[in-house]
Scaffold this active site. Sequence first.
Site, PDB file in Angstrom:
ATOM      1  N   LYS A  76       0.826  -1.214   0.000  1.00 58.80           N
ATOM      2  CA  LYS A  76       0.000   0.000   0.000  1.00 58.80           C
ATOM      3  C   LYS A  76       0.858   1.261   0.000  1.00 58.80           C
ATOM      4  CE  LYS A  76      -2.286  -0.882   3.836  1.00 58.80           C
ATOM      5  NZ  LYS A  76      -1.663  -2.167   4.252  1.00 58.80           N
ATOM      6  N   ARG A  94      -9.204   0.990   8.715  1.00 56.18           N
ATOM      7  CA  ARG A  94      -8.855  -0.400   9.025  1.00 56.18           C
ATOM      8  C   ARG A  94     -10.098  -1.197   9.419  1.00 56.18           C
ATOM      9  NH1 ARG A  94      -3.376   0.780   8.521  1.00 56.18           N
ATOM     10  NH2 ARG A  94      -2.052  -0.806   9.427  1.00 56.18           N
ATOM     11  N   ARG A 124      11.883  -5.006   4.363  1.00 52.36           N
ATOM     12  CA  ARG A 124      11.483  -3.630   4.052  1.00 52.36           C
ATOM     13  C   ARG A 124      12.402  -2.601   4.704  1.00 52.36           C
ATOM     14  NH1 ARG A 124       5.249  -2.236   4.744  1.00 52.36           N
ATOM     15  NH2 ARG A 124       5.534  -2.398   6.975  1.00 52.36           N
ATOM     16  N   ARG A 179      11.567  -0.759  10.246  1.00 52.43           N
ATOM     17  CA  ARG A 179      10.560  -0.450  11.263  1.00 52.43           C
ATOM     18  C   ARG A 179      10.637  -1.440  12.422  1.00 52.43           C
ATOM     19  NH1 ARG A 179       4.944   0.379   8.064  1.00 52.43           N
ATOM     20  NH2 ARG A 179       4.193  -0.570   9.989  1.00 52.43           N
ATOM     21  N   ARG A 214       0.511  -8.579  13.504  1.00 51.25           N
ATOM     22  CA  ARG A 214      -0.070  -7.607  12.570  1.00 51.25           C
ATOM     23  C   ARG A 214      -0.864  -8.317  11.489  1.00 51.25           C
ATOM     24  NH1 ARG A 214       4.749  -4.820  10.483  1.00 51.25           N
ATOM     25  NH2 ARG A 214       3.349  -3.544   9.227  1.00 51.25           N
TER      26      ARG A 214
END
Length: 213
Positions: free
Chosen positions: A13, A88, A127, A160, A171
């Site tokens: 996203k 969400r 990431r 992160r 998550r």
Amino acid sequence: MFIVLLGPPGAGKGTQAQRIAAATGLLHISTGDMFRENVKSESELGQLAKTFMDKGDLVPDEVTIKMLLERISRAEASAGAMFDGFPRNVVQAAALDLALAGRGARIDHALLISVRDEELISRLGGRWICRNCGRLYHERNDPPKVAGLCDGCGGELYQRDDDRPEVVRTRLEKQKPPADLIAHYRAAGVLKEIDGERGLDDVTAALLKAIEG
Ligand code: AMP
């Protein structure tokens, strides 16, 4: 034009939102980025959000909705925006619908980026983010030219805290778009599903086509 990007953590996203914003000039609003900025500046909101983010939980709706509504009330969001990471759930979706209706607008497109769990887990581990400009990279799918440095601004890349394997699992369990949220946008006639497992450029092209069509 108002667009929501839906999808599980790691679906792309954020990366796709940055690409679409660059291609169309649409304002990109990411609640995750807003929370991370608040954590970095150690604001009261950031300290509260961190307690949820560190565990892989969602920040309570009341706090998130208030922050989002303040953001879209600014002049820069008057012509439209692309929401990444919001809503969400249906409570958040209803709050957004109501705020937009109040100014004669609505969500024009809800684009759901689908990716299988195995692929999400491997993506989240690789990431990297630029500490300076926020640009996203992936060590396998979209690496920087020089390891550890941003192609655009030369800033330092970091990972992160909530991309750690133990938090990633939570998550994925708690933050997949719930069925009633998807149903909400399907009922409004604005839902389009995009296969997020193709190459980055193909996914961007499919999203742009969905918006333009
Ligand atoms: P993201 O960058 O979208 O993965 O968001 C990072 C973290 O911020 C999430 O794991 C949540 O803790 C929090 N967050 C972001 N957006 C929302 C939202 N719409 N509602 C609740 N929590 C959120």
